[in-house]
Design an enzyme around this catalytic site. Structure first.
Site, PDB file in Angstrom:
ATOM      1  N   GLU A   1      76.182 -10.357 -74.219  1.00  0.00           N
ATOM      2  CA  GLU A   1      77.524 -10.134 -73.700  1.00  0.00           C
ATOM      3  C   GLU A   1      77.389  -9.938 -72.187  1.00  0.00           C
ATOM      4  OE1 GLU A   1      79.818  -6.798 -75.167  1.00  0.00           O
ATOM      5  OE2 GLU A   1      81.535  -7.454 -73.965  1.00  0.00           O
TER       6      GLU A   1
ATOM      7  N   ARG B   1      65.377  -2.867 -82.793  1.00  0.00           N
ATOM      8  CA  ARG B   1      65.597  -2.824 -81.362  1.00  0.00           C
ATOM      9  C   ARG B   1      64.355  -2.277 -80.653  1.00  0.00           C
ATOM     10  NH1 ARG B   1      70.265  -2.061 -78.162  1.00  0.00           N
ATOM     11  NH2 ARG B   1      71.664  -3.198 -79.495  1.00  0.00           N
TER      12      ARG B   1
ATOM     13  N   LYS C   1      73.095  -0.155 -72.518  1.00  0.00           N
ATOM     14  CA  LYS C   1      73.813  -0.725 -71.381  1.00  0.00           C
ATOM     15  C   LYS C   1      74.725   0.295 -70.734  1.00  0.00           C
ATOM     16  CE  LYS C   1      74.314  -5.578 -72.254  1.00  0.00           C
ATOM     17  NZ  LYS C   1      75.196  -6.539 -72.897  1.00  0.00           N
TER      18      LYS C   1
END
Ligand code: ATP
Ligand code: MG
Length: 560
Positions: A37, A263, A273
């Protein structure tokens, strides 16, 4: 990408692909994608996913798409799109002509939603977020059906088209999938497909006031692109049945297969983020490419190499369980790579003046110094020598500890690549007691070898010629956080106050005056350094410390 002879990695994802290829699922095709994104710069966790997705495509002769997953206008921008592309290229991967944007599918997704309404599989809902939470039920209680669930298809189509036309306020309605309010998997309890949100999108501007949810858009985007293996992180495991449901209703046939892996988390840093954005916007670091940031842009500016990051990704592999990888492992991958490739040079970070009283004034000579001790093919350079030198302040002790191998009263030491010198006397500032300069004698017989009389000289120190050296700024970067796992909400309390130390009065050997921006060096006995991409100029170099020669943190940890 640079070729290596190491065997391709094996892991549970590649096992699945091997099995698919054996059984002919997906007709033997391998098509992956990396779907960031564009609401931030990519970091080491993303880099792992990039290496995985692009690496699999290369290994299996398949393809890997780059898709901007830009369905939520908030925080997305062209700056981030551009940074993502440049960072992936820098890592050594190529999406060729396969750059896609989920926002290019807005019209197709709208049509898909329309079809689901027509098929009685989606409805417009007017519950508020609070009500929706209440109706959703819990792990132990089934949910309650929304009143909108019984709306007619005609009414749903009418409301949905008016949602798009901007007739309703933000949040007044949502479009939901009609699946199963009693499903044990809460994700399947009539999830939201569209919401009304008046926010300009960096690509579609004000064209849309409704935006698709990730769960609705993601799987369909994969299917539209013919992705075979949709690799994502573990938090999407519960969403897999929903991902499959949308694709089955709308694009039946060979369906992308979602595979989840853990992750990456790295010690002494944060990878969320939201937190990285906070570090940048609140000025705790100097932008996304601050060399302390775990972003690809930060690591690049610091001087990490793409090969080191790829080797790190290969070394950690992929797992099914979340874990915290030691930052020391990444640093040692960087060190291993630079040890092979970085040219050696001498620089003095905290200079102490040395006068060689027996070396004639005005004379100078040059030594031919190998750029790499084990690699003659990397060539050599000329290093000038003269009567006045700088050595590292910490390479002299007036009252040395036992077994001290550097310069001290009554001691001799080898100047790296040059002569043996003997300490004679020192000059101090009368007021402060600070040592201003050392006076030494140079043994001219030792230019090409050890002293002829068999004296043993153990220590070797680095130096630069004062007359020829280039003044340099050196930025000593260290880990951004002082604790291994700054995961809590109080993470800002654990910023390492010493993560950046700027040394202004350093001196580098002559050849470093022309160090190209971005070039990487081993400063002998100190560490690996990179001429800063932005601030280093010819004749006025600025160096970032990439890593020290040895892992000092593991020693600290061991002492604790
Ligand atoms: P957020 O931090 O807000 O959850 P994100 O890190 O998931 O966002 P995306 O841009 O959605 O950001 O990530 C793109 C891809 O990178 C996803 O497919 C995701 O699985 C992968 N990815 C993100 N973070 C990591 C990580 N720490 N380790 C491995 N892969 C990651
Ligand atoms: Mg995400």
């Amino acid at each position: 990408m640079t070729e290596t002879n190491t065997p391709p990695p094996t892991d549970f994802i590649r096992d699945i692909i091997d099995e698919d290829n054996r059984t002919g699922r997906h007709d033997g095709r391998v098509a992956t994608r990396f779907p960031p994104e564009p609401n931030g710069y990519i970091h080491i966790g993303h880099a792992k996913s990039v290496c995985l997705n692009f690496g699999i495509a290369v290994q299996y002769g398949g393809t890997c798409n780059l898709r901007m997953d830009d369905t939520d206008p908030e925080g997305e921008s062209l700056e981030f799109v551009e940074s993502i592309m440049s960072d992936i290229r820098w890592l050594g991967f190529d999406w060729e002509d396969r750059l896609f944007y989920a926002s290019d599918y807005f019209e197709a997704l709208y049509d898909f939603a329309w079809r689901l309404i027509e098929d009685g599989k989606a409805y417009v809902c007017n519950l508020t977020p609070d009500e929706m939470r209440e109706y959703r039920g819990s792990f132990t209680e089934p949910g309650t059906e929304s009143p909108g669930r019984s709306r007619s298809i005609e009414e749903n189509l009418d409301l949905f088209s008016r949602m798009r036309a901007g007739e309703f306020a933000d949040g007044a309605y949502t479009l939901r999938a009609k699946i199963d309010m009693a499903s044990p998997n809460i994700v399947m309890r009539d999830p939201i497909m569209y919401r009304i949100k008046r926010a300009p999108h960096y690509r579609t501007g004000d064209e849309w006031v409704i935006y698709p949810m990730y769960d609705f858009a993601h799987g369909l985007s994969d299917a539209l692109e013919g992705i075979t293996h949709s690799i994502c992180t573990l938090e999407f495991e519960n969403n897999r049945p929903l991902y499959d449901w949308f694709v089955e209703q709308l694009i039946p046939g060979d369906r992308p297969q979602q595979i989840e892996f853990a992750r990456l988390n790295v010690s002494y840093t944060v990878l969320s983020k939201r937190r990285l954005i906070e570090l940048v916007t609140r000025g705790f670091v100097n932008g996304w490419d601050d060399p302390r940031m775990p972003t690809v842009a930060g690591m690049r500016r610091r001087g990490y190499t793409p090969a080191a990051i790829r080797n790190f990704a290969a070394a950690i592999g992929v797992a099914k369980n979340d874990n915290l990888v030691d930052a020391g492992l990444l640093e040692s991958c960087v060190r291993d790579d630079l040890n092979e490739t970085a040219h050696r040079a001498m620089a003095v970070l905290r200079p102490l003046k040395v006068v060689l009283d027996n070396y004639p004034e005005g004379r100078s000579e040059e030594f031919d110094c190998a750029n790499h001790p084990q690699k003659p093919e990397l060539g050599s350079r000329r290093v000038p020598f003269s009567r006045i030198l700088y050595i590292e302040r910490e390479d002299f002790e007036e009252i040395p500890p036992k077994k001290y191998k550097r310069l001290a009263p009554g001691k001799e030491v080898r100047l790296r690549n040059a002569y043996v010198i003997r300490f004679d006397r020192l000059v101090k500032d009368e007021k402060t007691g600070e040592i201003l300069e050392l006076h030494c004698t140079c043994d001219p017989e030792t230019r090409n070898g050890p002293p002829a009389d068999g004296r043993k000289v153990d220590g070797v120190i680095h130096w630069v010629s004062a007359e020829h050296a280039v003044p340099a700024e050196v930025r000593l970067y260290d880990r951004l956080f002082g604790i291994p796992d700054p995961a809590g909400e109080d993470y800002l309390d654990h910023l390492n106050p010493d993560s950046l130390q700027v040394l202004k009065g350093c001196f580098a050997e002559r050849s470093l005056g022309e160090a190209a921006a971005g070039s990487r060096w081993q400063f002998e006995r100190i560490g690996y350094f990179c001429a800063d991409e932005k601030d280093s100029l010819p004749g006025k170099p600025v160096f970032n410390r990439i890593v020290p020669l040895r892992d000092t943190w593991s020693k600290i940890a061991a002492r604790k």
